[in-house]
Design a protein around this motif. Sequence first.
Motif: not given
Length: 126
Positions: A106-119
């Motif tokens: 779950t937090p790994l998925g959240g990290l991908f989402l945060v990176i997506g928003w940052g990108l």
Amino acid sequence: MMIVFTQVIGALYGMLAVLFGAFGAHALKKIFSEEQLKSFETGVKYQMYHAIVLLVVGFNFDFSSGIERYVVYCFSIGTLLFSFSIYGLCLSAAKNKKIKILGPITPLGGLFLVIGWGLLLFSFLD
């Protein structure tokens, strides 16, 4: 090709979010605790938010840069890992057979989402 992929994944995630939301509100309401129901709803909300973002991106990006593709990959993978691990955790916990391996996903998925928003932010500034 990337435009179609993005739009298809966005539409698929949106459709599944509606189905899972209805399933949670009706069928799972009877077997989930209040906490499990809230967690399940969080997964559905995040899935729908990112389905909408994927559709918007799919209609607005031309995918001429790598960063635009990485935004889609991060949102697609992040949503899958984040929301679907929550669904699995809630369903398995309701059956008293909690699948603990899903917890760190779950937090790994959240990290991908945060990176997506940052990108996505970076793509606007570039």
